[in-house]
Scaffold this motif. Structure first.
Motif, PDB file in Angstrom:
ATOM      1  N   ALA A  65     105.392  96.112  71.743  1.00 25.96           N
ATOM      2  CA  ALA A  65     104.759  94.806  71.952  1.00 25.96           C
ATOM      3  C   ALA A  65     105.368  93.826  70.950  1.00 25.96           C
ATOM      4  CB  ALA A  65     103.263  94.904  71.724  1.00 25.96           C
ATOM      5  N   CYS A  66     105.625  92.592  71.378  1.00 21.49           N
ATOM      6  CA  CYS A  66     106.184  91.614  70.443  1.00 21.49           C
ATOM      7  C   CYS A  66     105.757  90.212  70.843  1.00 21.49           C
ATOM      8  CB  CYS A  66     107.705  91.700  70.380  1.00 21.49           C
ATOM      9  SG  CYS A  66     108.346  90.714  68.997  1.00 21.49           S
ATOM     10  N   GLU A  67     105.385  89.424  69.827  1.00 25.33           N
ATOM     11  CA  GLU A  67     104.946  88.044  70.089  1.00 25.33           C
ATOM     12  C   GLU A  67     106.078  87.040  69.914  1.00 25.33           C
ATOM     13  OE1 GLU A  67     102.110  88.642  67.149  1.00 25.33           O
ATOM     14  OE2 GLU A  67     103.218  87.669  65.525  1.00 25.33           O
ATOM     15  N   ARG A  68     107.259  87.505  69.523  1.00 19.54           N
ATOM     16  CA  ARG A  68     108.407  86.600  69.373  1.00 19.54           C
ATOM     17  C   ARG A  68     109.175  86.544  70.694  1.00 19.54           C
ATOM     18  NH1 ARG A  68     109.588  85.300  63.845  1.00 19.54           N
ATOM     19  NH2 ARG A  68     107.647  85.709  62.720  1.00 19.54           N
ATOM     20  N   ASP A  69     110.107  85.565  70.762  1.00 21.39           N
ATOM     21  CA  ASP A  69     110.816  85.364  72.030  1.00 21.39           C
ATOM     22  C   ASP A  69     112.329  85.288  71.817  1.00 21.39           C
ATOM     23  OD1 ASP A  69     110.839  83.034  70.662  1.00 21.39           O
ATOM     24  OD2 ASP A  69     110.195  81.754  72.324  1.00 21.39           O
ATOM     25  N   CYS A  70     112.853  86.209  71.025  1.00 22.54           N
ATOM     26  CA  CYS A  70     114.300  86.227  70.791  1.00 22.54           C
ATOM     27  C   CYS A  70     115.012  86.307  72.148  1.00 22.54           C
ATOM     28  CB  CYS A  70     114.666  87.387  69.876  1.00 22.54           C
ATOM     29  SG  CYS A  70     113.722  87.312  68.330  1.00 22.54           S
ATOM     30  N   ARG A  71     116.014  85.474  72.334  1.00 19.85           N
ATOM     31  CA  ARG A  71     116.512  85.219  73.685  1.00 19.85           C
ATOM     32  C   ARG A  71     117.321  86.366  74.273  1.00 19.85           C
ATOM     33  NH1 ARG A  71     119.773  80.554  73.977  1.00 19.85           N
ATOM     34  NH2 ARG A  71     118.956  80.036  76.037  1.00 19.85           N
ATOM     35  N   TYR A  72     117.745  87.302  73.401  1.00 20.76           N
ATOM     36  CA  TYR A  72     118.565  88.419  73.867  1.00 20.76           C
ATOM     37  C   TYR A  72     117.766  89.699  74.041  1.00 20.76           C
ATOM     38  CZ  TYR A  72     117.949  89.295  68.961  1.00 20.76           C
ATOM     39  OH  TYR A  72     117.378  89.481  67.737  1.00 20.76           O
ATOM     40  N   CYS A  73     116.492  89.701  73.616  1.00 21.38           N
ATOM     41  CA  CYS A  73     115.834  90.978  73.313  1.00 21.38           C
ATOM     42  C   CYS A  73     115.011  91.511  74.468  1.00 21.38           C
ATOM     43  CB  CYS A  73     114.949  90.816  72.078  1.00 21.38           C
ATOM     44  SG  CYS A  73     114.131  92.350  71.622  1.00 21.38           S
ATOM     45  N   THR A  74     115.138  92.781  74.651  1.00 26.00           N
ATOM     46  CA  THR A  74     114.413  93.472  75.707  1.00 26.00           C
ATOM     47  C   THR A  74     112.896  93.448  75.490  1.00 26.00           C
ATOM     48  OG1 THR A  74     114.496  95.524  76.964  1.00 26.00           O
ATOM     49  CG2 THR A  74     114.610  95.756  74.606  1.00 26.00           C
ATOM     50  N   PHE A  75     112.453  93.273  74.229  1.00 26.88           N
ATOM     51  CA  PHE A  75     111.010  93.322  73.923  1.00 26.88           C
ATOM     52  C   PHE A  75     110.364  91.948  73.845  1.00 26.88           C
ATOM     53  CE2 PHE A  75     112.932  96.989  71.650  1.00 26.88           C
ATOM     54  CZ  PHE A  75     112.483  97.949  72.536  1.00 26.88           C
ATOM     55  N   ARG A  76     111.106  90.877  74.108  1.00 22.45           N
ATOM     56  CA  ARG A  76     110.561  89.527  73.924  1.00 22.45           C
ATOM     57  C   ARG A  76     109.258  89.358  74.704  1.00 22.45           C
ATOM     58  NH1 ARG A  76     112.258  85.213  77.261  1.00 22.45           N
ATOM     59  NH2 ARG A  76     112.713  84.000  75.392  1.00 22.45           N
ATOM     60  N   GLN A  77     108.400  88.516  74.154  1.00 25.70           N
ATOM     61  CA  GLN A  77     107.097  88.319  74.781  1.00 25.70           C
ATOM     62  C   GLN A  77     107.266  87.807  76.206  1.00 25.70           C
ATOM     63  OE1 GLN A  77     105.093  84.618  74.587  1.00 25.70           O
ATOM     64  NE2 GLN A  77     105.788  84.298  72.486  1.00 25.70           N
ATOM     65  N   LEU A 120     119.080  90.352  59.995  1.00 26.24           N
ATOM     66  CA  LEU A 120     119.366  88.909  59.985  1.00 26.24           C
ATOM     67  C   LEU A 120     119.688  88.417  61.397  1.00 26.24           C
ATOM     68  CD1 LEU A 120     121.576  88.327  56.803  1.00 26.24           C
ATOM     69  CD2 LEU A 120     119.143  87.863  57.096  1.00 26.24           C
ATOM     70  N   GLU A 121     120.248  89.270  62.204  1.00 22.44           N
ATOM     71  CA  GLU A 121     120.608  89.001  63.608  1.00 22.44           C
ATOM     72  C   GLU A 121     121.784  88.042  63.754  1.00 22.44           C
ATOM     73  OE1 GLU A 121     119.031  91.107  65.077  1.00 22.44           O
ATOM     74  OE2 GLU A 121     116.859  91.034  64.847  1.00 22.44           O
ATOM     75  N   ALA A 122     121.861  87.001  62.926  1.00 17.70           N
ATOM     76  CA  ALA A 122     122.916  85.985  63.034  1.00 17.70           C
ATOM     77  C   ALA A 122     123.392  85.647  61.620  1.00 17.70           C
ATOM     78  CB  ALA A 122     122.373  84.738  63.724  1.00 17.70           C
ATOM     79  N   SER A 137     109.889  98.130  64.507  1.00 18.57           N
ATOM     80  CA  SER A 137     108.731  97.690  65.297  1.00 18.57           C
ATOM     81  C   SER A 137     108.974  96.311  65.894  1.00 18.57           C
ATOM     82  CB  SER A 137     107.488  97.620  64.394  1.00 18.57           C
ATOM     83  OG  SER A 137     106.355  97.291  65.176  1.00 18.57           O
ATOM     84  N   GLY A 138     108.314  96.044  67.025  1.00 24.89           N
ATOM     85  CA  GLY A 138     108.148  94.668  67.472  1.00 24.89           C
ATOM     86  C   GLY A 138     107.133  93.992  66.553  1.00 24.89           C
ATOM     87  N   VAL A 139     107.058  92.667  66.642  1.00 24.47           N
ATOM     88  CA  VAL A 139     106.137  91.929  65.774  1.00 24.47           C
ATOM     89  C   VAL A 139     104.836  91.701  66.557  1.00 24.47           C
ATOM     90  CG1 VAL A 139     105.780  89.835  64.427  1.00 24.47           C
ATOM     91  CG2 VAL A 139     108.084  90.769  64.699  1.00 24.47           C
ATOM     92  N   ALA A 140     103.747  92.287  66.084  1.00 28.65           N
ATOM     93  CA  ALA A 140     102.463  92.170  66.788  1.00 28.65           C
ATOM     94  C   ALA A 140     101.389  91.814  65.769  1.00 28.65           C
ATOM     95  CB  ALA A 140     102.127  93.481  67.487  1.00 28.65           C
ATOM     96  N   HIS A 181     112.198  81.125  67.084  1.00 30.08           N
ATOM     97  CA  HIS A 181     111.041  81.149  66.182  1.00 30.08           C
ATOM     98  C   HIS A 181     111.254  82.019  64.954  1.00 30.08           C
ATOM     99  CE1 HIS A 181     109.294  79.571  69.955  1.00 30.08           C
ATOM    100  NE2 HIS A 181     108.781  78.721  69.077  1.00 30.08           N
ATOM    101  N   LYS A 182     112.485  82.359  64.665  1.00 34.18           N
ATOM    102  CA  LYS A 182     112.759  83.032  63.391  1.00 34.18           C
ATOM    103  C   LYS A 182     113.394  82.013  62.451  1.00 34.18           C
ATOM    104  CE  LYS A 182     113.294  87.882  64.662  1.00 34.18           C
ATOM    105  NZ  LYS A 182     114.258  88.902  65.128  1.00 34.18           N
ATOM    106  N   VAL A 183     113.032  82.093  61.179  1.00 36.37           N
ATOM    107  CA  VAL A 183     113.545  81.136  60.195  1.00 36.37           C
ATOM    108  C   VAL A 183     114.481  81.898  59.265  1.00 36.37           C
ATOM    109  CG1 VAL A 183     112.930  79.376  58.513  1.00 36.37           C
ATOM    110  CG2 VAL A 183     111.323  79.964  60.342  1.00 36.37           C
TER     111      VAL A 183
HETATM  112  S1  SF4 Z   1     114.303  90.927  68.163  1.00 35.80           S
HETATM  113 FE1  SF4 Z   1     112.422  91.733  67.201  1.00 35.80          FE
HETATM  114  S2  SF4 Z   1     111.175  89.934  66.866  1.00 35.80           S
HETATM  115 FE2  SF4 Z   1     112.697  89.341  68.380  1.00 35.80          FE
HETATM  116  S3  SF4 Z   1     111.745  89.694  70.384  1.00 35.80           S
HETATM  117 FE3  SF4 Z   1     112.889  91.538  69.836  1.00 35.80          FE
HETATM  118  S4  SF4 Z   1     111.425  92.891  68.843  1.00 35.80           S
HETATM  119 FE4  SF4 Z   1     110.546  90.825  68.852  1.00 35.80          FE
END
Ligand code: SF4
Length: 384
Positions: free
Chosen positions: A64-76, A167-169, A110-113, A181-183
């Motif tokens: 479960a994740c409340e973030r919306d990273c544009r590449y991610c399979t777990f995005r909200q 860091l992702e980027a 973990s995803g961010v929940a 939404h990541k700073v």
């Molecule tokens: S990269 Fe991490 S924070 Fe971003 S949507 Fe995926 S699990 Fe959530």
């Protein structure tokens, strides 16, 4: 849902999170009651810092994740079957796997929940149960969540053998394209600063730290990635940067973005090792006009062709830092070479071969007792 069923959902996605040197799936002999054959996507043969191989369980605490990273399979909002462990469930399941010889260490992400700090609390709680309730003394790698608090970073470091912050980027501008939404500085980089401040400021045996970049999704250049990597190695004591080539995921905003070639990952790894272990600086790497490494050539070989082809290095007198510039000579072989030449002059490529040096790569760029090795010219057109 049974914990083992959750693991089969939460383990395999961690293949997108590089950690340690995974050298394949771990396939232990079947153990009654665990259905081990189905855990091949969760338990991996991994080489630890220091060289020991262990069976490493890699899993998320929750998808479960409340973030919306544009590449991610777990995005909200993305529609798929999610699962969540409680810390008790995961610690208990891991100990069952450990006691049956299926897994010897754990990588926990973990995803961010419920916010970064609450998620970090649950990661820490799982590690505390393993260490304090079950007395587990083996390997734990804990993820530090975006926005985790300073005391949580310290608590995680007291429990883990390795901690990581993705860091992702390479910088704030590129991150904004990937994860609106990541700073970058406040939520992510600051955690790596705290880790290094704790290591430097408090005596003790502290865990190593790593990070991960998603390569290609933010249209960043290699020079951006490697400039940040160099900073992290030199200033923040980073043990390892992982480069994870972007793969488009259906039903995400980047689903039509092209995937990143594996060879780009490989060239970035080669270059990051040159920065970390060989004394190179970013400015010395052979970037093209767009700031990218040529995919067709090994960066160390490309550098040597420019700078050593007409100024070969005398292996009998060169300093260690110069030996490390020669293709085919790495840190361990350089040490062996330094020891060997104290016993006498090295005159022949066979002397180097006995030390494990890759002579077909080294030969065009060295002198042996003042002379070019005999078949240097024949080797020159060799492929990168
Ligand atoms: S990269 Fe991490 S924070 Fe971003 S949507 Fe995926 S699990 Fe959530």
């Amino acid at each position: 849902m049974e914990p083992l069923e959750k693991l089969k959902l939460l383990g395999p996605p961690t293949c997108f999170e590089p950690a340690e040197e995974v050298v394949g799936s771990h396939r232990p002999p079947p153990r009654p009651g665990l259905g081990n054959d189905d855990l091949s996507g969760c338990v991996h043969n991994a080489v630890m810092p220091g060289g020991k191989r262990i069976a490493l369980l890699k899993t998320l605490l929750t998808s479960a994740c409340e973030r919306d990273c544009r590449y991610c399979t777990f995005r909200q909002g993305r529609d798929f079957h999610r699962a969540t462990f409680t810390p008790d469930e995961l610690a208990c399941l891991f100990m069952q796997l450990y006691q049956k010889g299926v897994a010897e260490g754990i990588f926990l992400s973990s995803g961010v929940a419920g916010g970064g700090p609450r998620t970090e609390d649950r990661l820490i709680a799982t590690a505390e149960l393993l260490r304090h309730r079950y007395g587990f003394r083996g390997y734990i790698h804990l993820k530090i969540m975006p926005g985790a608090e300073q005391e949580q970073v310290l608590a995680a470091m007291r429990l883990a053998d390795r901690v990581s912050v993705n860091l992702e980027a390479p910088n704030a501008e590129r991150l904004a394209r990937l994860a609106p939404h990541k700073v970058f500085a406040e939520e992510l980089l600051q955690r790596l600063r705290w880790i290094e401040e704790i290591r430097q400021g408090m005596p003790g045996r502290w865990p190593s730290s790593t990070t991960q970049f998603v390569v290609g999704a933010g249209d960043e250049s290699d020079v951006e990635l490697l400039t940040t990597t160099e900073f992290l190695h030199r200033q923040l004591g980073l043990a390892r940067a992982y480069f994870s080539g972007f793969t488009p995921v259906p039903d995400t905003p980047l689903e039509d973005h092209p995937p990143t070639p594996l060879l780009r990952e490989h060239r970035l790894y080669q270059s990051s090792f040159l920065l970390r272990d060989y004394g190179f600086t970013v400015e010395e790497l052979p970037f093209d006009a767009d700031g990218n490494l040529p995919l067709g050539s090994d960066p160390k070989l490309a550098w040597a062709r420019c700078y050593l082809a007409h100024a070969p290095i005398e292996v009998n007198t060169a300093e260690r830092r110069d030996l490390l510039r020669v293709p085919g000579i790495g840190p361990k072989r350089a040490e062996k070479l330094l020891r060997a030449r104290r016993q006498g002059t090295l005159r022949d490529l066979s002397d180097l071969r006995k030390l494990g040096i890759i002579v077909r790569r080294a030969a065009p760029f060295i002198l042996l007792d003042g002379r070019c090795p005999a078949y240097q010219l024949r080797l020159w057109p060799a492929s990168p």
